[in-house]
Design an enzyme around this catalytic site. Sequence first.
Site, PDB file in Angstrom:
ATOM      1  N   GLU A  13      -9.836  -0.440  -1.414  1.00  0.00           N
ATOM      2  CA  GLU A  13      -9.466   0.946  -1.072  1.00  0.00           C
ATOM      3  C   GLU A  13      -9.576   1.839  -2.300  1.00  0.00           C
ATOM      4  O   GLU A  13      -9.897   3.019  -2.201  1.00  0.00           O
ATOM      5  CB  GLU A  13      -8.052   0.973  -0.481  1.00  0.00           C
ATOM      6  CG  GLU A  13      -8.048   0.433   0.948  1.00  0.00           C
ATOM      7  CD  GLU A  13      -6.769  -0.260   1.368  1.00  0.00           C
ATOM      8  OE1 GLU A  13      -5.723  -0.089   0.710  1.00  0.00           O
ATOM      9  OE2 GLU A  13      -6.821  -0.999   2.374  1.00  0.00           O
ATOM     10  N   LYS A  73       0.844  -1.208   0.000  1.00  0.00           N
ATOM     11  CA  LYS A  73       0.000   0.000   0.000  1.00  0.00           C
ATOM     12  C   LYS A  73       0.879   1.258   0.000  1.00  0.00           C
ATOM     13  O   LYS A  73       1.989   1.218  -0.520  1.00  0.00           O
ATOM     14  CB  LYS A  73      -0.963  -0.031   1.190  1.00  0.00           C
ATOM     15  CG  LYS A  73      -1.706  -1.363   1.272  1.00  0.00           C
ATOM     16  CD  LYS A  73      -2.870  -1.345   2.194  1.00  0.00           C
ATOM     17  CE  LYS A  73      -3.543  -2.710   2.157  1.00  0.00           C
ATOM     18  NZ  LYS A  73      -4.715  -2.798   3.005  1.00  0.00           N
ATOM     19  N   GLY A  87      -7.256  -4.825   7.081  1.00  0.00           N
ATOM     20  CA  GLY A  87      -6.626  -3.884   8.005  1.00  0.00           C
ATOM     21  C   GLY A  87      -7.334  -3.762   9.346  1.00  0.00           C
ATOM     22  O   GLY A  87      -7.076  -2.835  10.107  1.00  0.00           O
ATOM     23  N   HIS A 133      -8.731  -3.049  -5.936  1.00  0.00           N
ATOM     24  CA  HIS A 133      -8.641  -3.168  -4.481  1.00  0.00           C
ATOM     25  C   HIS A 133      -9.762  -2.340  -3.847  1.00  0.00           C
ATOM     26  O   HIS A 133     -10.111  -1.273  -4.341  1.00  0.00           O
ATOM     27  CB  HIS A 133      -7.271  -2.681  -3.997  1.00  0.00           C
ATOM     28  CG  HIS A 133      -7.031  -3.028  -2.571  1.00  0.00           C
ATOM     29  ND1 HIS A 133      -7.580  -2.309  -1.537  1.00  0.00           N
ATOM     30  CD2 HIS A 133      -6.340  -4.051  -1.995  1.00  0.00           C
ATOM     31  CE1 HIS A 133      -7.220  -2.874  -0.389  1.00  0.00           C
ATOM     32  NE2 HIS A 133      -6.476  -3.920  -0.640  1.00  0.00           N
ATOM     33  N   GLU A 146     -11.248 -10.567  -0.934  1.00  0.00           N
ATOM     34  CA  GLU A 146     -10.914  -9.775   0.242  1.00  0.00           C
ATOM     35  C   GLU A 146     -12.176  -9.154   0.820  1.00  0.00           C
ATOM     36  O   GLU A 146     -12.606  -8.084   0.361  1.00  0.00           O
ATOM     37  CB  GLU A 146      -9.947  -8.655  -0.135  1.00  0.00           C
ATOM     38  CG  GLU A 146      -8.624  -9.130  -0.688  1.00  0.00           C
ATOM     39  CD  GLU A 146      -7.529  -8.109  -0.448  1.00  0.00           C
ATOM     40  OE1 GLU A 146      -6.539  -8.472   0.182  1.00  0.00           O
ATOM     41  OE2 GLU A 146      -7.682  -6.953  -0.868  1.00  0.00           O
TER      42      GLU A 146
END
Length: 258
Positions: free
Chosen positions: A96, A11, A170, A94, A164
Amino acid sequence: MRLPLIAGNRKMNTTVREAVALVSEMRLELDAIANVDKVICPPFISLAAVGELIKGSSIKLGAQNLYFAEKGAYTGEISPLMLADLCQFVIIGHSERRQYFNETGEIINKKAQAALRVGLKPILCIGESLKENEAGKTAEVVTEQMRSSLARVNELDGLVIAYEPVWAIGTGRAATGQQANETIGLIRHNITKLYDKEIAQDLRILYGGSVTAANATEFISQPEIDGALVGGASLKAEEFLSIVKQTSAIRTHLSEES
Ligand code: PGA
């Protein structure tokens, strides 16, 4: 048997110097592990330096994102052609990026096609949010994400899927091995429907979300799970190495059994 893959998604962490130091710490040991694909995904600006360091080794390099156009007036973006020179893999979709950078299924689909066009292997991330999970919508959400991101992708050409669950990323709250195995089984089933059985059997599907040295074996030992996309734990050489070593041990054990 599918070759397991452990990818470290660093990241937005590590300067170039730190990225190089982290790889230097584990390079020799990682290189010596033959029965696992090891992929390091540092920030863009460290790709060249890390690439230089792992040249000639069995360690592979991945980017964390790309833009879908080949070149042109897209200030600040990095093109598939630029990455194809440096690395073999690229993380796409992803959560994010979906959440903070408004990436839609359509954008992710363009990125997947662009990556495959230049021979990069996408690590396509999919997964449901906590709300969706609690509403029992996991299957529906991942199926729709697959449908949109793989539209017009006729050949998977080494593409990897990473399941995921957003609530596990996280947070220190990983899914259970059984939960992940079940959803990954569903993802593989979807691939059979979208492509065919052989393609589904060859496709590598990873689990990601709070994977650590302490829980890696729980995931890797599941029959449908072919490895892990590791975030936080990839920032510590010891942890990352331990995850790769555990994967290698499981793989060795399975090969001896068969
Ligand atoms: P995490 O991240 O291991 O820190 O949960 C995983 C990922 O986002 O790929």
